[in-house]
Motif scaffolding. Structure first.
Motif, PDB file in Angstrom:
ATOM      1  N   SER A  90       0.832  -1.214   0.000  1.00 53.20           N
ATOM      2  CA  SER A  90       0.000   0.000   0.000  1.00 53.20           C
ATOM      3  C   SER A  90       0.860   1.255   0.000  1.00 53.20           C
ATOM      4  CB  SER A  90      -0.920   0.002   1.224  1.00 53.20           C
ATOM      5  OG  SER A  90      -1.827  -1.071   1.171  1.00 53.20           O
ATOM      6  N   ALA A  91       1.985   1.218   0.711  1.00 53.18           N
ATOM      7  CA  ALA A  91       2.889   2.366   0.739  1.00 53.18           C
ATOM      8  C   ALA A  91       3.510   2.604  -0.629  1.00 53.18           C
ATOM      9  CB  ALA A  91       3.974   2.148   1.790  1.00 53.18           C
ATOM     10  N   ARG A  92       3.842   1.536  -1.330  1.00 54.51           N
ATOM     11  CA  ARG A  92       4.420   1.700  -2.667  1.00 54.51           C
ATOM     12  C   ARG A  92       3.386   2.248  -3.654  1.00 54.51           C
ATOM     13  NH1 ARG A  92       7.137  -3.098  -0.894  1.00 54.51           N
ATOM     14  NH2 ARG A  92       5.586  -4.482  -1.841  1.00 54.51           N
ATOM     15  N   VAL A  93       2.128   1.833  -3.492  1.00 56.38           N
ATOM     16  CA  VAL A  93       1.068   2.362  -4.365  1.00 56.38           C
ATOM     17  C   VAL A  93       0.867   3.844  -4.107  1.00 56.38           C
ATOM     18  CG1 VAL A  93      -1.411   2.254  -4.863  1.00 56.38           C
ATOM     19  CG2 VAL A  93      -0.098   0.133  -4.601  1.00 56.38           C
ATOM     20  N   ALA A  94       0.735   4.215  -2.832  1.00 60.41           N
ATOM     21  CA  ALA A  94       0.572   5.635  -2.509  1.00 60.41           C
ATOM     22  C   ALA A  94       1.800   6.428  -2.925  1.00 60.41           C
ATOM     23  CB  ALA A  94       0.321   5.790  -1.005  1.00 60.41           C
ATOM     24  N   GLY A  95       2.986   5.853  -2.737  1.00 57.21           N
ATOM     25  CA  GLY A  95       4.215   6.533  -3.121  1.00 57.21           C
ATOM     26  C   GLY A  95       4.288   6.792  -4.605  1.00 57.21           C
ATOM     27  N   ALA A  96       3.816   5.840  -5.411  1.00 56.63           N
ATOM     28  CA  ALA A  96       3.819   6.038  -6.869  1.00 56.63           C
ATOM     29  C   ALA A  96       2.936   7.217  -7.248  1.00 56.63           C
ATOM     30  CB  ALA A  96       3.342   4.757  -7.560  1.00 56.63           C
ATOM     31  N   ARG A 219      -8.783  -0.124  -4.578  1.00 55.70           N
ATOM     32  CA  ARG A 219      -9.679   0.786  -3.844  1.00 55.70           C
ATOM     33  C   ARG A 219      -8.879   1.824  -3.072  1.00 55.70           C
ATOM     34  NH1 ARG A 219     -12.494  -4.135  -2.955  1.00 55.70           N
ATOM     35  NH2 ARG A 219     -11.540  -4.377  -0.897  1.00 55.70           N
ATOM     36  N   PHE A 220      -7.779   1.383  -2.473  1.00 52.73           N
ATOM     37  CA  PHE A 220      -6.914   2.324  -1.768  1.00 52.73           C
ATOM     38  C   PHE A 220      -6.338   3.349  -2.743  1.00 52.73           C
ATOM     39  CE2 PHE A 220      -2.540   3.329  -0.277  1.00 52.73           C
ATOM     40  CZ  PHE A 220      -2.887   4.096   0.837  1.00 52.73           C
ATOM     41  N   ALA A 221      -5.900   2.873  -3.912  1.00 59.59           N
ATOM     42  CA  ALA A 221      -5.351   3.777  -4.925  1.00 59.59           C
ATOM     43  C   ALA A 221      -6.396   4.777  -5.395  1.00 59.59           C
ATOM     44  CB  ALA A 221      -4.821   2.967  -6.111  1.00 59.59           C
TER      45      ALA A 221
END
Length: 235
Positions: A90-96, A219-221
């Motif tokens: 999830s951190a990598r998705v938000a970071g992207a 969904r988080f993205a």
């Protein structure tokens, strides 16, 4: 001590129980090779099943904890440390998404529509990468589930062919002559099914787990994308 099938037949007394070890030791070298290969495949299948189950559980727990911290924190940058990016999908998705947001807004004027598209594409690509990485080892389960029965069947066919050869060599079609080879042959099929059935069940279940985890990341993205879009509107 090996079973003497000829003596057993002559005395009229049959083996009282199935001995898998004895069947393996008396099998033809080709059938033994098939059995060993299937047993190794079964061991590796169970290793993947245990390892994947533990990994999915750990990722779900870490992602849930991270997402709670992410939404409760006022400083989203603070929760995107290197440690989080290396451990939590999830951190990598938000970071992207945040990295693309910074690149697209550092120059003015800002093209809001193009920026939204680039942010969405960056996070969607990262979600797909995370799902592919998680599902990487499932290919072995799919291959084992599809191939193991046929490998076992090959051992069965070979064992039956060997039984027919023994019939011709000893010029006898008695049960004492054909029973050992047929038993060995069927044992190879049994081992093939023993390897294939757990692999198929695990593959179907884990594929569903990967799909659900990918949907959760998506969904988080989407929520992160919506938040960044609002930031663009205020810019």
């Amino acid at each position: 001590m090996p079973i003497d099938f000829l003596s057993v037949a002559a005395s009229g007394v049959g083996p009282t129980r199935l001995d898998p070890v004895e069947l393996f030791l008396q099998a033809d070298i080709i059938v033994q090779a098939v059995m060993v290969g299937l047993i190794l495949a079964s061991i590796w299948t169970w290793a993947i099943i245990v390892g994947f189950s533990l990994r999915v559980g750990k990722l779900n727990r870490r992602s849930r904890e991270y997402e709670e911290d992410f939404w409760s924190s006022k400083d989203r940058e603070a929760v995107l440390s290197r440690r989080h990016r290396s451990e939590v999908p999830s951190a990598r998705v938000a970071g992207a998404g945040l990295d693309e947001w910074k690149k697209s807004t550092k120059n003015t004027p800002v093209d809001r529509d193009a920026t939204r598209q680039r942010i969405g594409a960056a996070m969607e690509s990262q979600v797909g990468h995370e799902a592919d990485e998680l599902a990487g080892k499932l290919n072995f389960l799919a291959t084992t589930g599809a191939v193991a029965p046929f490998v076992g069947l090959f051992g069965t066919v070979w064992g039956i062919m060997n039984s027919f050869f023994q019939i011709g060599a000893q010029q006898s079609a008695s049960l004492a002559v054909v029973a050992p080879g047929i038993a060995e042959a069927l044992f190879a099929t049994a081992i093939g099914l023993f390897a294939a059935i757990p692999a198929v069940i695990a593959y179907n279940r884990f594929s569903n787990s990967v799909n659900r985890y990918e949907a959760k990341l998506q969904r988080f993205a989407d929520k992160v994308h919506a938040g960044l879009s609002r930031e663009l509107d205020r810019a």
